[in-house]
Design an enzyme around this catalytic site. Structure first.
Site, PDB file in Angstrom:
ATOM      1  N   LYS A  42       0.889  -1.095  -0.139  1.00 50.52           N
ATOM      2  CA  LYS A  42       0.035  -0.069   0.104  1.00 50.52           C
ATOM      3  C   LYS A  42       0.709   1.231  -0.029  1.00 50.52           C
ATOM      4  O   LYS A  42       0.354   2.235  -0.330  1.00 50.52           O
ATOM      5  CB  LYS A  42      -0.849  -0.006   1.347  1.00 50.52           C
ATOM      6  N   GLY A  43       2.103   1.174   0.392  1.00 56.52           N
ATOM      7  CA  GLY A  43       3.130   2.179   0.728  1.00 56.52           C
ATOM      8  C   GLY A  43       3.211   3.246  -0.358  1.00 56.52           C
ATOM      9  O   GLY A  43       3.303   4.639  -0.100  1.00 56.52           O
ATOM     10  N   ASP A  99       7.855   3.002  -2.466  1.00 54.67           N
ATOM     11  CA  ASP A  99       7.674   3.963  -1.279  1.00 54.67           C
ATOM     12  C   ASP A  99       9.271   4.219  -0.657  1.00 54.67           C
ATOM     13  O   ASP A  99       9.741   5.280  -0.726  1.00 54.67           O
ATOM     14  CB  ASP A  99       6.724   3.779  -0.276  1.00 54.67           C
ATOM     15  N   LYS A 130      17.145   4.010   1.688  1.00 56.69           N
ATOM     16  CA  LYS A 130      18.075   4.267   2.917  1.00 56.69           C
ATOM     17  C   LYS A 130      19.238   3.267   2.284  1.00 56.69           C
ATOM     18  O   LYS A 130      19.397   2.076   2.714  1.00 56.69           O
ATOM     19  CB  LYS A 130      17.226   3.403   3.913  1.00 56.69           C
ATOM     20  N   PHE A 151      13.470   5.106  11.016  1.00 59.50           N
ATOM     21  CA  PHE A 151      12.086   4.647  10.647  1.00 59.50           C
ATOM     22  C   PHE A 151      11.408   6.044  10.179  1.00 59.50           C
ATOM     23  O   PHE A 151      11.308   6.934  11.103  1.00 59.50           O
ATOM     24  CB  PHE A 151      11.446   3.842  11.849  1.00 59.50           C
ATOM     25  N   ASP A 158       3.696   3.300   6.662  1.00 57.36           N
ATOM     26  CA  ASP A 158       3.082   3.213   7.970  1.00 57.36           C
ATOM     27  C   ASP A 158       4.077   2.866   8.922  1.00 57.36           C
ATOM     28  O   ASP A 158       5.174   2.403   8.749  1.00 57.36           O
ATOM     29  CB  ASP A 158       2.064   2.188   7.693  1.00 57.36           C
TER      30      ASP A 158
HETATM   31  P1  IMP Z   1      13.070  -4.009   1.894  1.00 55.91           P
HETATM   32  O1  IMP Z   1      12.674  -5.344   1.192  1.00 55.91           O
HETATM   33  O2  IMP Z   1      13.892  -4.658   3.051  1.00 55.91           O
HETATM   34  O3  IMP Z   1      13.782  -3.164   0.844  1.00 55.91           O
HETATM   35  O4  IMP Z   1      11.636  -3.656   2.510  1.00 55.91           O
HETATM   36  C1  IMP Z   1      11.153  -2.552   1.933  1.00 55.91           C
HETATM   37  C2  IMP Z   1      10.006  -2.405   2.735  1.00 55.91           C
HETATM   38  O5  IMP Z   1      10.095  -2.098   4.032  1.00 55.91           O
HETATM   39  C3  IMP Z   1       9.103  -1.193   2.112  1.00 55.91           C
HETATM   40  O6  IMP Z   1       8.200  -1.375   1.099  1.00 55.91           O
HETATM   41  C4  IMP Z   1       8.265  -0.647   3.489  1.00 55.91           C
HETATM   42  O7  IMP Z   1       7.112  -1.441   3.352  1.00 55.91           O
HETATM   43  C5  IMP Z   1       9.100  -1.400   4.558  1.00 55.91           C
HETATM   44  N1  IMP Z   1       9.884  -0.416   5.235  1.00 55.91           N
HETATM   45  C6  IMP Z   1      11.439  -0.062   5.223  1.00 55.91           C
HETATM   46  N2  IMP Z   1      11.595   0.895   6.008  1.00 55.91           N
HETATM   47  C7  IMP Z   1      10.607   1.443   6.272  1.00 55.91           C
HETATM   48  C8  IMP Z   1      10.358   2.950   7.027  1.00 55.91           C
HETATM   49  O8  IMP Z   1      11.118   3.695   7.445  1.00 55.91           O
HETATM   50  N3  IMP Z   1       9.000   3.126   7.378  1.00 55.91           N
HETATM   51  C9  IMP Z   1       8.059   2.587   6.799  1.00 55.91           C
HETATM   52  N4  IMP Z   1       8.320   1.381   6.204  1.00 55.91           N
HETATM   53  C10 IMP Z   1       9.559   0.863   6.010  1.00 55.91           C
HETATM   54 MG    MG Z   2       6.144  -1.404   1.423  1.00 57.66          MG
END
Ligand code: IMP
Ligand code: MG
Length: 176
Positions: A42-43, A99, A130, A151, A158
């Site tokens: 949803k992000g 997102d 990040k 975060f 969210d």
């Molecule tokens: P990855 O597979 O670790 O790159 O995960 C990315 C997903 O983690 C994103 O689509 C978000 O849903 C979640 N996520 C990572 N960091 C944050 C944050 O700081 N705030 C909210 N959601 C986050």
């Molecule tokens: Mg996400």
């Protein structure tokens, strides 16, 4: 954990201005060809809507929902598709809209999966990145903002499914 405070990191005006720049750059890279935007639910819903409005090429929208697994089971993890695209992306110019990229696991798996569906081109745009948290390499074509390893919530992001509707991006301060 309880949230004590949300500190504004990027204001609504800063985010909107950057999205306009991304839209202009993407439009120029498209050369007027149609573009299929894939919103990862949803992000990235708020980001996708705003970005789509700033792209001058004819835009098609589709939506996908995935959940990531496998942090402990393999180096790249895997994703489960909760909602697949409605249409085919074969032969289309596709832009995946995310997102935030954190470890990179979700996007790494998703790009692999979508490549197998033979799009004409497949590029990736993320509102936030990040880089310090990256575990798996992901080639990102468009980045809104690089942020430190903290975060964030708002603009679609969210904390326990809440705060997606904040019009800005804020760092979360928690109390134990
Ligand atoms: P990855 O597979 O670790 O790159 O995960 C990315 C997903 O983690 C994103 O689509 C978000 O849903 C979640 N996520 C990572 N960091 C944050 C944050 O700081 N705030 C909210 N959601 C986050
Ligand atoms: Mg996400």
């Amino acid at each position: 954990m309880k949230i004590r405070k949300i500190n504004v990191h990027l204001t609504e005006e800063e985010v909107d201005a950057r999205i306009r720049e991304l839209g202009a750059q993407i439009s120029s890279d498209c050369g007027g060809e149609p573009l299929c935007l894939i919103c990862i639910l949803k992000g990235s819903i708020f980001f996708t809507c705003e970005l789509a409005k700033r792209i001058t090429a004819p835009v098609e929208l589709d939506f996908m929902s995935v959940s990531s697994y496998g942090a402990g089971t393999s180096s790249s993890g895997s994703v489960e598709i909760r909602k697949d695209l409605d249409g085919s992306i074969e032969g289309k110019n596709v832009l995946l809209v995310e997102d935030i990229i954190d470890s990179g696991r979700t996007l790494h798996c998703l790009l692999d999966l979508l490549k197998k569906r033979n799009p004409k081109s497949l590029r990736l745009c993320t509102l936030l990145d990040k880089p310090d948290r990256r575990v798996v390499d992901v080639a990102v074509d468009y980045v809104g903002f690089e942020i430190p390893d903290q975060f964030v919530v708002g603009y679609g992001l969210d904390y326990d499914q809440k705060y997606r509707n904040l019009p800005y991006i804020g760092f979360v301060e928690t109390e134990e």
